[in-house]
Design a protein around this motif. Structure first.
Motif, PDB file in Angstrom:
ATOM      1  N   SER A 176      22.545  62.725 -78.109  1.00 26.71           N
ATOM      2  CA  SER A 176      23.227  63.414 -79.205  1.00 26.71           C
ATOM      3  C   SER A 176      23.807  64.732 -78.731  1.00 26.71           C
ATOM      4  O   SER A 176      24.948  65.090 -79.052  1.00 26.71           O
ATOM      5  CB  SER A 176      22.249  63.661 -80.364  1.00 26.71           C
ATOM      6  N   MET A 177      23.008  65.467 -77.972  1.00 31.96           N
ATOM      7  CA  MET A 177      23.442  66.768 -77.490  1.00 31.96           C
ATOM      8  C   MET A 177      24.650  66.640 -76.565  1.00 31.96           C
ATOM      9  O   MET A 177      25.626  67.394 -76.682  1.00 31.96           O
ATOM     10  CB  MET A 177      22.276  67.449 -76.752  1.00 31.96           C
ATOM     11  N   MET A 178      24.635  65.661 -75.672  1.00 33.24           N
ATOM     12  CA  MET A 178      25.754  65.503 -74.738  1.00 33.24           C
ATOM     13  C   MET A 178      27.011  65.029 -75.458  1.00 33.24           C
ATOM     14  O   MET A 178      28.121  65.448 -75.117  1.00 33.24           O
ATOM     15  CB  MET A 178      25.375  64.530 -73.626  1.00 33.24           C
ATOM     16  N   ALA A 179      26.843  64.184 -76.473  1.00 33.66           N
ATOM     17  CA  ALA A 179      28.010  63.757 -77.260  1.00 33.66           C
ATOM     18  C   ALA A 179      28.621  64.956 -77.983  1.00 33.66           C
ATOM     19  O   ALA A 179      29.847  65.156 -77.965  1.00 33.66           O
ATOM     20  CB  ALA A 179      27.605  62.673 -78.261  1.00 33.66           C
ATOM     21  N   ASN A 180      27.759  65.760 -78.602  1.00 32.74           N
ATOM     22  CA  ASN A 180      28.251  66.946 -79.318  1.00 32.74           C
ATOM     23  C   ASN A 180      28.954  67.910 -78.369  1.00 32.74           C
ATOM     24  O   ASN A 180      30.021  68.453 -78.687  1.00 32.74           O
ATOM     25  CB  ASN A 180      27.089  67.660 -80.008  1.00 32.74           C
ATOM     26  N   ILE A 181      28.358  68.126 -77.212  1.00 32.13           N
ATOM     27  CA  ILE A 181      28.889  69.134 -76.300  1.00 32.13           C
ATOM     28  C   ILE A 181      30.199  68.675 -75.677  1.00 32.13           C
ATOM     29  O   ILE A 181      31.076  69.489 -75.375  1.00 32.13           O
ATOM     30  CB  ILE A 181      27.831  69.495 -75.223  1.00 32.13           C
ATOM     31  N   CYS A 182      30.374  67.372 -75.490  1.00 32.35           N
ATOM     32  CA  CYS A 182      31.656  66.856 -74.989  1.00 32.35           C
ATOM     33  C   CYS A 182      32.788  67.199 -75.947  1.00 32.35           C
ATOM     34  O   CYS A 182      33.861  67.650 -75.530  1.00 32.35           O
ATOM     35  CB  CYS A 182      31.586  65.341 -74.793  1.00 32.35           C
ATOM     36  N   GLU A 183      32.540  66.972 -77.231  1.00 32.53           N
ATOM     37  CA  GLU A 183      33.574  67.247 -78.222  1.00 32.53           C
ATOM     38  C   GLU A 183      33.854  68.745 -78.331  1.00 32.53           C
ATOM     39  O   GLU A 183      35.017  69.173 -78.399  1.00 32.53           O
ATOM     40  CB  GLU A 183      33.163  66.687 -79.586  1.00 32.53           C
TER      41      GLU A 183
END
Length: 470
Positions: free
Chosen positions: A376-383
């Protein structure tokens, strides 16, 4: 008189459960026992939906093999559909950190599904003689096959979202590489001046890093299609009817559109968590590479007057409570922090996997928590990185051009034509006098102006095709 509780009982005795609660006695005990992280199951709706999908598939399979009647099956399926539609998620109150290899999570699901099914059939919550959490919802199952199967389904969903957000970041980097395709800047090695390149090349390299990690995560995703439903307690299949395993996999395929299949060796599959370690390792690798990109942008945007100042990052917020006018690279900084966290949780996942004993890994809850959190954190940070930083990056062309054409590193482009000793002489003189390589070559009559201009043209420096005279 209206009562506010209902009484339920289990192996350890009787307890009062809130009358309106869809969870039951075992969930209540787990709620009281595991006050660990404060992070409850209801905070991971993807996992609840995945678990409900598994329970739905199990009910359909049990009905097809003749051990669950149509009425109870239909009620369980309807209850599961409610959970899949994000209803009643507030009833999942168990802490994500728990002993028992996920039994508390499984029972939280079983009890909510059972009580919702009872309600659908017109009964009161807790009238388990009609629909029982264990006898019906958990029929032909154990936590040891239902929990990891639900985990696999959930991780497949998490992979979808992460890959979508990685694609957003990749496209932003590609767009920036096109925008900066002809913009020269100095490349650096060892933090020292190296040779010229374009900013487009730099951002294209960043995009390639992200694309490679997308491929690795996509390849790992296939590991989650192997499931151990029907293995029950340790993989021997005790209490699971013949044909049930295969029907579970087929039903899951129909419900999700994904190619789930039963593991060849259910005893091995029940104790094995290597797929989670593989995913975590790839997540860690992506975090390491993404953090490197963030570091590079922070370094190259340092300044604005006393640093490298090759790039200007979008100004997102004031940077200091004491220094007026200061703006910090807050987006790359938060990217770094997220990546540090993901690299750290990989250690916890590896330890949890390695510490499995005999026929079961009891530490799957901490694996689940960390994978859900990290993905979740990596998905959020990509965006965030794409939309709040990369898309708005600007070049400081004046500073970059000055660096390129005043740089001693230019002599590297002349080395194949002047020879190493003459090139070293030019570099040393430029360093001692502060002069430009271009001017010194002409002053020393080492090369005519037309040839020198050609060799030091941006196209030849950045995309060199050296032709030497034999």
């Amino acid at each position: 008189m209206t009562t506010t509780t209902r009484q339920e009982y289990d192996l350890l005795g009787h307890r009062d459960v809130p009358a309106d609660a869809y969870y039951g006695i075992q969930t209540l005990r787990a709620f009281e026992n595991f006050t660990v992280s404060g992070v409850r199951l209801h905070q991971f709706s993807t996992f609840i939906r995945a678990f409900a999908t598994v329970k739905k598939a199990a009910a359909i399979a049990n009905n097809k093999v003749g051990v669950l009647n149509d009425t109870v099956k239909d009620a369980i399926v309807a209850a599961c559909d409610d959970l899949i539609a994000d209803k009643y998620h507030d009833q999942f109150i168990v802490d994500m950190f728990q002993g028992g290899a996920g039994t508390s999570t499984n029972m939280n699901v079983n009890e909510v599904v059972a009580n919702r099914a009872l309600e659908i059939l017109g009964y009161e919550k807790g009238q388990y003689q009609h629909v029982h959490p264990n006898n019906h919802v958990n029929l032909s199952q154990s936590t040891n096959d239902a929990y990891p199967t639900a985990l696999n389904v959930a991780l497949d969903d998490y992979c979808t979202r992460l890959l979508d957000k990685m694609a957003v970041l990749h496209q932003s980097l590609i767009n920036k590489s096109i925008e900066f395709a002809d913009q020269l800047k100095m490349g650096r090695t060892h933090l020292q001046d190296a040779v010229p390149m374009t900013a487009g090349q730099e951002f294209n390299a960043f995009a390639t890093m992200v694309k490679k990690e997308m491929a690795r995560i996509e390849s790992t995703r296939a590991l989650f299609h192997e499931i151990n439903m029907g293995g029950t307690a340790i993989g021997t299949g005790l209490n699971a009817p013949a044909g049930y395993s295969e029907l579970c996999a087929e039903t899951l395929q129909e419900l999700t559109g994904r190619p789930y299949y039963i593991a060849e060796d259910l005893i091995e599959a029940t104790q094995d968590t290597s797929a989670y370690v593989a995913l975590s390792g790839n997540l860690r690798l992506f975090a390491a590479r993404l953090s490197k990109i963030a570091h590079d942008l922070r370094l190259q945007s340092s300044g604005p007057r006393a640093g490298l100042a090759q790039y200007r990052l979008p100004e997102m917020q004031p940077g200091s409570s004491i220094m007026p006018g200061k703006v910090n690279p807050v987006i790359p900084e938060v990217v770094n922090q997220a990546c540090f966290h993901v690299m750290g949780i990989d250690t916890a996942i590896v330890m949890a996997s390695e510490n499995a004993q005999l026929q079961l890994n009891v530490f799957e809850p901490v694996i689940a928590f960390n994978l859900f959190t990290g993905m979740s954190m990596m998905a959020n940070i990509c965006e965030i990185f794409a939309t709040r930083c990369i898309d708005g990056v600007m070049m400081n062309n004046e500073a970059c051009n000055t660096e390129v054409f005043n740089n001693i590193g230019l002599v590297t482009a002349l080395n194949p034509h002047l020879g190493y000793e003459s090139s070293t002489y030019v570099a040393r003189k430029a360093q001692e006098t502060g002069g430009r390589v271009y001017d010194i070559v002409l002053e020393e009559n080492l090369m005519d102006k037309e040839t020198l201009d050609n060799l030091l043209s941006p196209a030849n420096m950045v995309y060199p095709k050296v032709k030497l005279t034999p």
